[in-house]
Design an enzyme around this catalytic site. Sequence first.
Site, short mmCIF file in Angstrom:
data_model
loop_
_atom_site.label_atom_id
_atom_site.label_comp_id
_atom_site.label_asym_id
_atom_site.label_seq_id
_atom_site.Cartn_x
_atom_site.Cartn_y
_atom_site.Cartn_z
N GLY A 17 32.87 35.73 29.39
CA GLY A 17 32.65 37.00 30.06
C GLY A 17 32.90 38.31 29.14
O GLY A 17 32.36 38.40 27.93
N ARG A 39 40.87 27.95 26.11
CA ARG A 39 39.79 26.98 25.61
C ARG A 39 39.39 27.23 24.25
O ARG A 39 38.53 28.05 23.77
CB ARG A 39 38.62 27.23 26.55
CG ARG A 39 38.67 26.54 27.99
CD ARG A 39 37.75 26.99 28.84
NE ARG A 39 37.81 28.46 29.39
CZ ARG A 39 36.79 28.90 30.02
NH1 ARG A 39 35.70 28.42 30.69
NH2 ARG A 39 36.92 30.28 30.35
N ASN A 87 42.73 41.80 27.95
CA ASN A 87 41.53 41.16 28.93
C ASN A 87 41.76 40.02 29.75
O ASN A 87 41.07 39.96 30.73
CB ASN A 87 40.35 41.13 27.89
CG ASN A 87 39.12 40.68 28.69
OD1 ASN A 87 38.47 41.21 29.53
ND2 ASN A 87 39.10 39.14 28.50
N TYR A 153 45.03 39.75 44.21
CA TYR A 153 44.72 40.13 42.98
C TYR A 153 44.43 41.83 42.85
O TYR A 153 44.65 42.28 41.80
CB TYR A 153 42.97 39.72 43.16
CG TYR A 153 42.16 40.20 41.86
CD1 TYR A 153 42.26 39.67 40.58
CD2 TYR A 153 41.24 41.26 42.04
CE1 TYR A 153 41.74 40.11 39.35
CE2 TYR A 153 40.55 41.51 40.90
CZ TYR A 153 40.79 41.10 39.75
OH TYR A 153 40.13 41.46 38.47
N LYS A 157 46.09 44.06 39.72
CA LYS A 157 45.59 45.07 38.93
C LYS A 157 45.82 46.49 39.37
O LYS A 157 45.79 47.48 38.42
CB LYS A 157 43.92 45.04 39.49
CG LYS A 157 43.03 43.76 38.80
CD LYS A 157 43.36 43.88 37.23
CE LYS A 157 42.68 42.79 36.62
NZ LYS A 157 42.61 42.73 35.14
N THR A 188 30.26 37.42 35.31
CA THR A 188 30.83 36.60 34.37
C THR A 188 31.15 35.21 35.21
O THR A 188 30.55 35.16 36.31
CB THR A 188 32.22 37.30 33.90
OG1 THR A 188 33.02 37.29 35.10
CG2 THR A 188 32.03 38.69 33.35
N GLU A 189 32.26 34.66 34.55
CA GLU A 189 32.64 33.16 35.23
C GLU A 189 33.64 33.91 36.33
O GLU A 189 34.46 33.02 37.22
CB GLU A 189 33.16 32.50 34.18
CG GLU A 189 32.02 32.17 33.25
CD GLU A 189 32.65 31.21 32.21
OE1 GLU A 189 33.91 30.64 32.11
OE2 GLU A 189 31.88 30.79 31.27
P1 NDP Z 1 36.00 35.26 32.86
O1 NDP Z 1 36.40 34.14 33.68
O2 NDP Z 1 34.62 35.28 32.43
O3 NDP Z 1 36.89 35.30 31.67
C1 NDP Z 1 38.32 35.41 31.80
C2 NDP Z 1 38.97 35.15 30.34
O4 NDP Z 1 40.20 35.21 30.57
C3 NDP Z 1 38.58 34.00 30.08
O5 NDP Z 1 38.29 34.07 28.52
C4 NDP Z 1 39.89 33.09 30.05
O6 NDP Z 1 39.81 32.03 29.19
C5 NDP Z 1 40.98 33.90 30.04
N1 NDP Z 1 42.08 33.53 30.63
C6 NDP Z 1 42.24 33.35 31.95
N2 NDP Z 1 43.47 32.75 32.30
C7 NDP Z 1 44.19 32.88 30.84
C8 NDP Z 1 45.36 32.46 30.64
N3 NDP Z 1 46.25 32.08 31.16
N4 NDP Z 1 45.79 32.51 29.05
C9 NDP Z 1 44.84 33.00 28.26
N5 NDP Z 1 43.60 33.26 28.56
C10 NDP Z 1 43.29 33.50 30.06
O7 NDP Z 1 36.07 36.46 33.72
P2 NDP Z 1 35.92 38.06 33.24
O8 NDP Z 1 35.42 38.37 31.92
O9 NDP Z 1 35.26 38.63 34.19
O10 NDP Z 1 37.38 38.80 33.33
C11 NDP Z 1 38.02 39.51 32.13
C12 NDP Z 1 38.95 40.58 32.79
O11 NDP Z 1 38.14 41.51 33.50
C13 NDP Z 1 39.76 39.79 33.74
O12 NDP Z 1 41.25 40.47 33.42
C14 NDP Z 1 39.27 40.32 35.03
O13 NDP Z 1 40.23 40.59 35.99
C15 NDP Z 1 38.77 41.78 34.54
N6 NDP Z 1 37.73 42.22 35.30
C16 NDP Z 1 36.59 41.56 36.03
C17 NDP Z 1 35.59 41.91 36.63
C18 NDP Z 1 34.47 41.23 37.10
O14 NDP Z 1 33.72 41.59 38.13
N7 NDP Z 1 34.08 40.17 36.47
C19 NDP Z 1 35.82 43.23 37.12
C20 NDP Z 1 37.04 44.14 36.87
C21 NDP Z 1 37.83 43.69 35.96
P3 NDP Z 1 40.50 30.65 29.15
O15 NDP Z 1 40.14 29.99 30.78
O16 NDP Z 1 39.57 29.86 28.11
O17 NDP Z 1 42.03 30.66 28.98
C1 8X3 Z 2 37.18 42.43 39.64
C2 8X3 Z 2 36.14 43.20 40.62
O1 8X3 Z 2 35.69 43.90 42.98
O2 8X3 Z 2 35.72 41.56 42.46
O3 8X3 Z 2 38.08 43.03 39.14
O4 8X3 Z 2 37.76 42.68 42.52
S1 8X3 Z 2 36.47 43.01 42.36
#
Ligand code: NDP
Ligand code: 8X3
Length: 252
Positions: A17, A39, A87, A153, A157, A188-189
């Site tokens: 993501g 991973r 992140n 959640y 945040k 994303t995932e």
């Molecule tokens: P993804 O699920 O695609 O990516 C999340 C990443 O976080 C993965 O690389 C995962 O890696 C890593 N991660 C999760 N838990 C752990 C852990 N315990 N240790 C190390 N790494 C960890 O989601 P996003 O890319 O969307 O999320 C990234 C960030 O953006 C997050 O903080 C999320 O809250 C934030 N965000 C996302 C939004 C959205 O709509 N998608 C909006 C606003 C904020 P692995 O599983 O390999 O450890």
């Molecule tokens: C991720 C965006 O709106 O799903 O932080 O919480 S939302």
Amino acid sequence: MTDIAQKTVVVTGASSGIGEAIARRFAAAGSRLILAARRQDRLEALASSISTNCLCLELDVRDRGAVADAFGSLPEPYRNVDILINNAGLSRGLDKLHEGNPDGWEEMIDTNVKGLLYVSRAVLPGMVARESGHVINIGSIAGHEVYPSGNVYCASKHAVDALTRGLLLDLVDTPIRVSTVDPGLVETEFSRVRFYGDAERAERVYKGFQPLRGEDIAEAVYWVAERPAHVQVAQMIILPTAQGSAMVTHKK
Ligand code: NDP
Ligand code: 8X3
């Protein structure tokens, strides 16, 4: 401008993501990268597809000891971290609090709040000693608003937002910059993880409008990092054009 090519950049949660997109954006600029996530196979695949020097750290940011060990024993060329991008994060479940799963609460708080703290605590002393650095947190619109069933959640945040503001104060007498980039809906995932692998439910979140892509956030993070040393972008909120607030998205 800050010369990003000369920087050593940590990206947590780089296996997917937004984090993966950030890693690719900084790699394109020639930065030296430290990529962290659980991973390792994903990290290695990413590292082999980008051209700059990369160190892959198989790391669970919830493990305080492992975080301290990993950042306390970085090999020489990676030792002086210039930019830390916190992140790594996740959501687990979307339930009313009285029906929620405490295991999911712990995962969110341990990752989004405590993990960010552990990594920051491990990396910041070096920045302070060198009088140079930039911490960029990935927050969320959920750090500014609360939506139904978003309880824990959103709280996690909001905590990221408070920690960013606290860090801005704690580092005000240093040249270290602190920023938070706070997205709305990014495809994303994230939702697949939130719904414990239910891909259909996750896809529905992004149906009927154009969500943000990881690359959109990566570009913003890069821009924040590239500002000249005297410019500190404290906070940036980025929404899809069809999203008006955490609770209002126009879907066709
Ligand atoms: P993804 O699920 O695609 O990516 C999340 C990443 O976080 C993965 O690389 C995962 O890696 C890593 N991660 C999760 N838990 C752990 C852990 N315990 N240790 C190390 N790494 C960890 O989601 P996003 O890319 O969307 O999320 C990234 C960030 O953006 C997050 O903080 C999320 O809250 C934030 N965000 C996302 C939004 C959205 O709509 N998608 C909006 C606003 C904020 P692995 O599983 O390999 O450890
Ligand atoms: C991720 C965006 O709106 O799903 O932080 O919480 S939302």
